[in-house]
Write a protein that holds these residues in place. Structure first.
Motif, short mmCIF file in Angstrom:
data_model
loop_
_atom_site.label_atom_id
_atom_site.label_comp_id
_atom_site.label_asym_id
_atom_site.label_seq_id
_atom_site.Cartn_x
_atom_site.Cartn_y
_atom_site.Cartn_z
N ASN A 37 0.82 -1.22 0.00
CA ASN A 37 0.00 0.00 0.00
C ASN A 37 0.85 1.27 0.00
O ASN A 37 0.35 2.36 0.27
CB ASN A 37 -0.96 0.01 1.19
CG ASN A 37 -0.24 -0.19 2.52
OD1 ASN A 37 1.00 -0.25 2.54
ND2 ASN A 37 -1.00 -0.30 3.60
N THR A 38 2.17 1.13 -0.31
CA THR A 38 3.04 2.32 -0.31
C THR A 38 2.87 3.15 -1.57
O THR A 38 2.70 4.37 -1.53
CB THR A 38 4.52 1.90 -0.16
OG1 THR A 38 4.67 1.11 1.02
CG2 THR A 38 5.42 3.13 -0.07
N HIS A 39 2.90 2.51 -2.73
CA HIS A 39 2.83 3.23 -4.02
C HIS A 39 1.63 2.75 -4.82
O HIS A 39 1.47 1.55 -5.02
CB HIS A 39 4.10 2.99 -4.84
CG HIS A 39 5.36 3.40 -4.13
ND1 HIS A 39 5.60 4.71 -3.73
CD2 HIS A 39 6.46 2.68 -3.75
CE1 HIS A 39 6.78 4.78 -3.14
NE2 HIS A 39 7.32 3.55 -3.12
N MET A 40 0.82 3.72 -5.29
CA MET A 40 -0.38 3.37 -6.06
C MET A 40 -0.26 3.79 -7.53
O MET A 40 -1.23 3.70 -8.27
CB MET A 40 -1.62 4.02 -5.42
CG MET A 40 -1.91 3.48 -4.03
SD MET A 40 -2.17 1.69 -4.07
CE MET A 40 -2.00 1.27 -2.33
N GLU A 41 0.90 4.29 -7.92
CA GLU A 41 1.15 4.65 -9.32
C GLU A 41 2.33 3.83 -9.84
O GLU A 41 3.33 3.63 -9.13
CB GLU A 41 1.46 6.15 -9.46
CG GLU A 41 0.33 7.08 -9.03
CD GLU A 41 -0.85 7.01 -9.98
OE1 GLU A 41 -0.65 6.64 -11.15
OE2 GLU A 41 -1.98 7.32 -9.53
N LYS A 42 2.24 3.38 -11.10
CA LYS A 42 3.29 2.53 -11.67
C LYS A 42 4.65 3.25 -11.66
O LYS A 42 5.67 2.65 -11.32
CB LYS A 42 2.93 2.12 -13.09
CG LYS A 42 3.97 1.18 -13.71
CD LYS A 42 3.62 0.79 -15.15
CE LYS A 42 2.38 -0.08 -15.20
NZ LYS A 42 2.13 -0.59 -16.56
N GLN A 43 4.66 4.53 -12.02
CA GLN A 43 5.93 5.24 -12.09
C GLN A 43 6.59 5.33 -10.72
O GLN A 43 7.81 5.23 -10.60
CB GLN A 43 5.73 6.65 -12.68
CG GLN A 43 7.03 7.34 -13.07
CD GLN A 43 7.85 6.50 -14.06
OE1 GLN A 43 7.33 6.06 -15.09
NE2 GLN A 43 9.11 6.26 -13.73
N ASP A 44 5.77 5.51 -9.67
CA ASP A 44 6.32 5.57 -8.31
C ASP A 44 7.00 4.24 -7.95
O ASP A 44 8.06 4.22 -7.31
CB ASP A 44 5.23 5.89 -7.29
CG ASP A 44 4.67 7.30 -7.48
OD1 ASP A 44 5.37 8.13 -8.10
OD2 ASP A 44 3.55 7.55 -6.99
N VAL A 45 6.37 3.16 -8.35
CA VAL A 45 6.94 1.84 -8.07
C VAL A 45 8.27 1.68 -8.82
O VAL A 45 9.29 1.25 -8.26
CB VAL A 45 5.97 0.71 -8.48
CG1 VAL A 45 6.63 -0.66 -8.31
CG2 VAL A 45 4.69 0.78 -7.64
N LEU A 46 8.28 2.02 -10.11
CA LEU A 46 9.49 1.90 -10.91
C LEU A 46 10.63 2.76 -10.35
O LEU A 46 11.79 2.33 -10.29
CB LEU A 46 9.20 2.27 -12.37
CG LEU A 46 8.26 1.31 -13.12
CD1 LEU A 46 7.87 1.90 -14.48
CD2 LEU A 46 8.92 -0.05 -13.31
N ASP A 47 10.29 3.99 -9.94
CA ASP A 47 11.32 4.88 -9.37
C ASP A 47 11.89 4.29 -8.08
O ASP A 47 13.11 4.35 -7.83
CB ASP A 47 10.72 6.26 -9.07
CG ASP A 47 10.37 7.03 -10.35
OD1 ASP A 47 10.89 6.62 -11.43
OD2 ASP A 47 9.60 7.99 -10.27
N ALA A 48 11.02 3.72 -7.24
CA ALA A 48 11.47 3.14 -5.98
C ALA A 48 12.40 1.96 -6.22
O ALA A 48 13.40 1.76 -5.50
CB ALA A 48 10.27 2.70 -5.14
N ILE A 49 12.09 1.16 -7.25
CA ILE A 49 12.96 0.01 -7.58
C ILE A 49 14.32 0.50 -8.07
O ILE A 49 15.37 -0.03 -7.70
CB ILE A 49 12.29 -0.88 -8.65
CG1 ILE A 49 11.01 -1.52 -8.07
CG2 ILE A 49 13.24 -1.96 -9.14
CD1 ILE A 49 10.13 -2.19 -9.09
N GLN A 50 14.28 1.55 -8.90
CA GLN A 50 15.53 2.09 -9.45
C GLN A 50 16.47 2.59 -8.34
O GLN A 50 17.68 2.52 -8.47
CB GLN A 50 15.20 3.24 -10.42
CG GLN A 50 16.40 3.75 -11.21
CD GLN A 50 17.04 2.65 -12.05
OE1 GLN A 50 16.35 1.84 -12.67
NE2 GLN A 50 18.37 2.58 -12.03
N GLN A 51 15.91 3.06 -7.24
CA GLN A 51 16.72 3.62 -6.16
C GLN A 51 17.21 2.57 -5.16
O GLN A 51 17.91 2.88 -4.20
CB GLN A 51 15.90 4.68 -5.41
CG GLN A 51 15.58 5.92 -6.26
CD GLN A 51 14.55 6.82 -5.62
OE1 GLN A 51 14.31 6.72 -4.42
NE2 GLN A 51 13.94 7.69 -6.41
#
Length: 1371
Positions: A37-51
């Motif tokens: 339930n942390t990220h509800m947008e795909k881009q937010d998820v992708l950015d979090a993985i990248q970091q």
């Protein structure tokens, strides 16, 4: 790894109400980077993985991480939506083997409905990944994580196919969201004395479970039952309507107490008294039925029958074992190991609460009765000689005298022995002591009371088995004389009776048990031949009242003796013993203990060149021989080799491969195996873990080769796998670890000698084979030349022994006997006798005819052309196995090869038994395979020879169909469409073998049959066309060398379309326009990615008959949709089990041709007049709804609306009452509505005879709608719950004369002989425990109705018979 995760996320639809993602890293400890339930947008998820940064650390604790994911990541607070049924998916990326235990964590994930996928590099343990994954196909390996993209598409296709889950029970509010869930839940609590301390803990567990149910809204119902010796209901399913009332009553329950623990009786009580409509069960409305058993010990009685009864009504059982609960018993009760849980005590129960949301629908084989000379009996009285019986001992003596005076005591008739028991047993006189009535009576009158305490009934039963029912003590057990035990008991046994009782039954002892008010009724019923053989009296002074019943039971027992194999025929002086030892890392800590155990067993053997032989093999990935059976001929040499043996070490553990190695390389004659000399062969398998390959095929082949396997496994071994390997599940021994092996030594030592209860091996095998050989035509062809006179008794005794344990009958086994020397002579044909007694009577008078020359070839031709023919009783056209057993003593004077070839072409299976100077070379040419070749030297060879012969016949049963369809003049085009995907790679050889075995039965060489083969996966690939090969040999050669196509996924629809468009066509050899029948056999190992329904329908429209065979990964509904008929779809757990359906499939293939040629007959069967006669007496009031339901189910299958079938229903008790006639209703809807509205008639007594006469005079008449005079079959289905008060003989005979085909179904209160008189054929009479069990016989009844052919004419209405033998009920 980050790139791969990003690629997966790119394919998802991220959003609050769509897909959610969480990422966790782990090494020693797991770490959450972000929750679901942390990220509800795909881009937010992708950015979090990248970091993300690499975590680092060691060791790798995958088990700990899995537990963390289950408890934290898939929690409500972290955003999990499991309560809404959203699929919970875990993708594990692992670079190596875990350094902690993953198994329990993986099991817990799956129990929480999490679906794990695993991706590992080459350093990962593939078996570990497969254990974690939802199923093995969800585990992937790549060389490096750089290559992970290669499996991305396949992984995501699996992920997207994960179905929506049933919501998990977490809280009452969650249940409110799924309002449609309904359950009936029964808690069965062990409240024996041993569980008093644990009782409050159990109640707390039950209370927590109830809190997760939804009682208030009427969705869930709850009942609680306590049990120890007897069960007692605290409240029923319909007692309380609110959650609070249920909880309050659970909190106030009091511990019941008592002993012993009779779990079997409690399970049966729950089935009979709780899961019933009157107690609130909604089983008949389709509401799931759950039973939660909490037990703290092993049951004192047998649980298996009760478990089967619960299974039949669809109850799902969960077992929670604590304290001393037996793991195997718990798994037997739960029926699936995943529903059996264990905890140290009740305080640990909270850790293993199961989820009761998924609903699923719903052993010792019965021994075949045989008949003996009832004028001869050996009767042993086992009398209560304890202190308790001293005052009433004169009454006991008087009772024995009364029985003795009714017997016919002399040397050739009845013999009597008397034994007294208390804490010990002692013989007063044995069976050979007195041979006149006067002497016996005098001895009985002179008995002195033994005295002693307590009642050790178990020890006494063992004593009579070992010391009284023996030849040395005068028993005539080896002559087939009925052995009867009459037990008098005045109290509950002080020891365990189960093992002695089982051993008595195994050697055929018929026990009658009489107990006073102080005896245990269940104990008496356990001891008795069956519960009706247990009698109760208040005290011994009432024994005269039981005399008549005992005499009646003794007379009945004399006619129904359970068959057995004499143990003294088993040569215990010679054994081949092989030890197969786990040499993997799993056993490294226990290797010394295994070696010590093997030493101890070897010490007990009689090792020598012509005595016992021993071999030792170690295995892990591969098997390595330490020494062979013929390596050493002295015990010292064997022991010395064992003591210097080193642990092999390695992984993985390939038990299947090791079993096959032992079979082919260690039990072989070239290295000392003596199977051909009928020496018993034993295999001991030690396993410290789960096998990395499939054990089923090799285990089955060991059994077929007559090798008796015992398995010993630790807690890390797979119980079901071990039981599969073993000769029977009882031959598996469990130890916590190998340090506990020494405790097993006595059991296994006696097992090797054949004296342990679980190792009465010939009997076990005989009974298994006997059950499998339910129908066969068997011809014995005996060499009767002059040279055989010396062996006349030997070979005729062998035939008699074989027939004695075979169930003879028109729909079972038929036997013929032919002798030959220069010319053959028939003693009797297959259809000469229909009873075993008459066959045995004829055999007792047979003599060999003699003759100087021996023309075996002429005799074989004669049998084929004159004995295995329709006019002589052969049922080859009905698919019944055709078996010829040749007993010969020397080489034939004429050619045998040509006649043998003709026999094989006709589908006749030939077994060759050599006697005296039989020529081995000729026998090898004659026999169908090495398994069909046997030698007899002396009578002691009989038990093992019968075992091997029956086992060989059973294993060849797939080859019995005589040139499938050869009885029909029809040509056939047969196409095999087989799964060639990567999913079946490990089982492809089993597929090839199955196809080859089927092809071997086709008539290719004469051009009647043509065969084509296609493989499919993501596309279809033609292997060869219908016109490619014209010779069977060429087809078999291609099939046996067939290579797997490979590929994924399964596109079955496209493959079916390919076959229709490219294979069943004229230019590919299809002969549809020439009138050939076109048949498709599809073998599918998985679910189709496309829809097969359209192409399947087009194939049906084109006249193709399709048979569909699926494995456990297939979709059953899909297979049924593809097949032309629901009966033409088959399911096997694994393709290694394909041989189990071979005969059934071949039989149906044969019927395709037969049905085409008999379509005129089938038109005749399209119409039926069906009358239901229902017992409406007072005794069936509770069972009447089940009777109504049964009638409705049968009516649903009839063709009423188009006026093909007509239905009438009549109730009866004292008098019959017609509910409606055959011409009352013309639509199925009207009939069903009326049946649903029927009211129970009531009344007594039950006059079945009068009701049958009423039907003949008033219902099976033209005025009532009967079309008998128009040739329409007349069918009567009787449901009766008791014995008739009037005679049924004349009315039943009148109905048969009228041409009515009657099926009679009764309950346990009915009399089977009466039902058999009423039924058209005794095989059409059967009994169920109670009317709620009627669904278990519906399919059999339906099959019989569909195949009934009745020819009725106005002048002489007669029943001509049945189209196939399948119409007979088999009980």
């Amino acid at each position: 790894m980050k790139s791969f995760v990003q690629k997966v996320v790119e394919t998802l639809s991220i959003g609050e109400n769509k897909d959610r993602v969480s990422v966790i890293q782990y090494s020693r400890d797991p770490q959450t980077h972000f929750n679901l339930n942390t990220h509800m947008e795909k881009q937010d998820v992708l950015d979090a993985i990248q970091q993300l940064n690499h975590k680092g650390g060691s060791p790798r604790l995958t088990g700990t991480a899995l537990d963390y994911v289950r408890e934290k990541a898939f929690a409500d607070t972290s955003g999990s939506r499991h309560q809404e049924g959203i699929p919970q998916i875990l993708i594990l990326l692992s670079g190596g083997k875990s350094e902690d235990d993953v198994e329990s964590a993986a099991v817990a994930l799956k129990q929480d409905k999490v679906v794990p996928f695993c991706v590992g590099t080459r350093n990962a343990d593939i078996l570990e990944l497969q254990m974690i994954a939802h199923n093995p196909s969800y585990a992937f390996t790549v060389l490096r994580f750089d290559d992970i993209g290669s499996i991305h598409q396949q992984l995501m296709s699996f992920v997207k196919r994960v179905p929506r889950q049933h919501p998990r029970l977490k809280s009452q509010s969650a249940l409110g969201q799924t309002g449609s869930i309904q359950r009936d839940v029964v808690f069965l609590l062990d409240s024996s004395d041993e569980m008093q301390i644990e009782f409050q803990g159990m109640l707390g567990f039950v209370e927590r479970m109830i809190a997760k149910l939804n009682v208030d809204d009427g969705n869930d119902r709850v009942s609680v039952v306590q049990y120890s010796r007897i069960p007692s209901a605290d409240f029923f399913l319909n007692t309380y309507k609110t959650q609070q009332n249920v909880v309050d009553n659970v909190r106030h329950l009091r511990h019941k107490g008592g002993r012993p623990l009779n779990t079997g009786a409690a399970l049966q009580y729950v089935k009979d008294n709780i899961f019933t409509a009157s107690s609130g069960s909604r089983h008949q409305q389709g509401v799931p039925q759950f039973l939660v058993l909490i037990t703290g010990g092993r049951s004192n009685d047998d649980v298996r029958n009760a478990v089967e009864n619960l299974k039949e009504i669809g109850v799902m059982v969960f077992v929670f074992g604590i304290k001393s609960a037996d793991i195997l018993e718990a798994q037997t009760i739960s029926q699936e190991s995943s529903r059996a849980f264990f905890a140290a005590d009740s305080s640990d129960l909270s850790q293993i609460e199961p989820l009761l949301t998924d609903t699923k629908n719903g052993e010792t084989p019965a021994l075949t009765p045989t008949s003996y000379d009832s004028s001869r009996r050996d009767v042993v009285f086992l009398l209560d000689g304890s202190d308790d019986s001293q005052q009433r001992f004169p009454d006991i003596q008087d009772f024995v005298e009364r029985i003795v005076t009714d017997l016919n005591i002399n040397a050739n008739n009845d013999h009597v022995a008397v034994v007294q028991y208390s804490n010990t047993a002692e013989t007063n006189f044995d069976l050979g002591r007195y041979l006149t009535e006067d002497d016996v009576l005098k001895a009985v009158r002179g008995l002195s009371h033994k005295g002693g305490y307590p009642h050790n009934t178990g020890a006494a039963l063992q004593y009579v088995r070992d010391h009284v029912f023996t030849s040395e003590s005068g028993s005539r057990i080896l002559e087939g004389v009925p052995q009867i035990l009459v037990l008098l008991s005045g109290g509950r046994s002080g020891d365990d009776i189960r093992t002695p009782v089982k051993m008595l039954k195994e050697i055929g002892i018929i026990s009658i048990a009489i107990g006073t008010i102080h005896a245990d009724t269940l104990e008496l019923q356990t001891i008795s031949r069956e519960p009706t053989y247990a009698l109760s009296i208040t005290d011994y002074e009432e024994l005269p009242s039981a005399t008549r019943d005992v005499l009646s039971l003794m007379r009945e027992a004399s006619h129904h003796i359970e068959e057995r194999v004499p143990t003294n025929g088993f040569d215990s002086k010679k054994n081949d013993v092989v030890f197969l030892i786990d040499g993997s890392y799993d056993s490294r800590n226990g290797f010394e203990e295994i070696r010590g155990f093997v030493e101890k067993v070897v010490e007990s053997l009689n090792i020598g060149e012509n005595r016992d032989q021993v071999a030792v093999v170690q295995y892990n990935r591969d098997a390595t021989v330490n020494f062979y059976l013929n390596s050493y001929s002295s015990k010292n040499d064997v022991l010395s080799s064992i003591r210097t043996m080193r642990h092999k070490l390695g992984r993985p553990l390939n038990i299947g491969k090791a079993l096959a190695f032992v079979r082919d390389n260690v039990f072989a004659a070239s290295v000392g195996g003596r199977r051909e000399n009928s020496v018993p062969q034993y295999l001991y398998v030690f396993s410290g873990g789960r096998s990395g390959d499939d054990v089923r095929g090799p285990a089955q082949s060991l059994k077929e080769n007559g090798i008796k396997t015992f398995s010993i496994g630790t807690e890390n071994a797979d119980t079901l796998e071990m039981q599969t390997i073993s000769l029977t599940p009882a031959h598996y021994f469990h130890v916590t670890n190998f340090n506990n092996l020494q405790s097993l030594h006595p059991s296994l030592e006696t097992a090797l000698k054949g004296t342990q209860e679980t190792t009465h091996i010939p009997g076990v095998i005989d009974r298994i084979a006997e059950l499998e050989l339910q129908s066969a035509d068997i011809v014995f062809l005996l060499d009767a030349s002059d040279e055989m006179r010396a062996s006349e008794i030997l070979i005729l005794d062998f035939v008699r022994e074989f027939v004695k344990q075979t169930e003879i009958g028109p729909s079972k086994v038929q036997v013929a006997l032919v002798q030959y020397s220069t010319e053959p002579t028939i003693n009797f044909l297959l259809n000469t006798y229909s009873l075993r007694d008459t066959v045995m009577s004829h055999l007792s008078n047979v003599k060999l005819k003699g003759g100087s020359s021996l023309n075996t070839g002429i005799a074989l031709d004669y049998v084929k052309n004159n004995v295995l023919t329709v006019s002589s009783g052969s049922r080859a056209q009905q698919g019944v196995p055709q078996i010829l057993i040749l007993l010969s003593g020397r080489k034939s004077d004429d050619d045998v090869l040509a006649p043998v070839d003709q026999l094989r072409k006709a589908g006749i299976v030939l077994f060759n038994i050599g006697v005296n100077n039989a020529d081995r070379t000729e026998m090898e040419q004659v026999a169908q395979s090495p398994k069909a070749l046997f030698f007899i030297k002396e009578k002691s060879d009989f038990p093992l020879m019968k075992e091997r012969l029956l086992s060989a016949i059973a294993s060849h049963k797939g080859t019995f169909i005589p040139g499938v369809g050869s009885s029909s003049g029809m040509n056939r085009d047969i196409v095999f469409l087989i799964d060639g995907s990567d999913d079946v790679r490990s089982r492809f050889s089993a597929l090839r073998e199955f196809v080859a075995k089927m092809v071997d039965n086709f008539d290719l060489d004469q051009g009647k049959d043509k065969v084509a083969l296609v493989q499919y996966s993501n596309n279809a690939e033609l292997s060869f066309n219908l016109n490619t090969y014209n010779k069977k040999e060429d087809v078999l050669k291609y099939v046996r060398n067939l290579k797997l196509k490979g590929g994924r996924p399964h596109y079955i629809g496209a493959a079916l379309q390919f076959v229709k468009d490219n294979v069943f066509v004229s230019n590919a050899g299809g002969r549809h326009h020439e009138g050939a029948k076109q048949i498709l056999v599809i073998l599918a190992g998985g679910r189709s990615r496309d829809s097969p329904q359209g192409p399947a329908r087009m194939l049906k429209d084109a006249g193709v008959v399709t048979f569909a065979v699926g494995s456990r990964k297939s979709n059953l509904a899909e297979m049924q949709a593809i097949s032309s008929n629901r009966n033409y779809s088959y399911s096997v757990p694994d393709f290694g089990n394909l041989p189990h359906i071979h005969q059934r499939l071949m039989k149906h293939l044969m019927q395709v041709g037969v049905e085409e040629e008999t379509k005129n007959v089938e038109k005749k069967t399209a119409r039926r007049d069906v009358v239901f006669l229902l017992d409406g007496s007072d005794g069936t009031r509770t069972g009447f709804p089940a009777m109504q339901d049964f009638v409705q189910r049968v009516v649903e299958t009839l063709s009423v609306d188009d006026n093909k079938d007509r239905v009438s229903v009549v109730q009866y008790s004292r008098d019959p009452a017609v509910q409606f006639y055959l011409n009352t209703y013309t639509t199925k809807g009207e009939i069903l509505e009326t049946v649903r509205g029927l009211r129970h008639k009531g009344g007594q007594p039950l006059n079945t005879g009068a009701a049958l006469q009423y039907l003949r005079d008033n219902v099976f008449t033209a005025s009532a709608g009967s079309r008998r005079l128009d040739g329409v079959p007349q069918v009567l289905i009787l449901l009766s719950g008791g014995r008739s008060f009037d005679s049924v003989d004349a009315p039943a005979s009148a109905l048969k004369h009228l041409g009515v085909l009657t099926f009679a179904i009764g309950t346990r209160s009915s009399e089977m002989r009466e039902l058999q008189k009423i039924a058209h054929d005794p095989n059409h009479a059967m009994a169920v425990s109670e009317f709620t069990d009627l669904p278990t016989v519906q399919q059999q009844l339906q099959s019989s109705l569909e195949t009934a052919v009745i020819d009725v004419s106005p002048e002489s209405p007669t029943v001509l018979g049945m189209l196939t033998s399948e119409s007979a009920f088999q009980l």
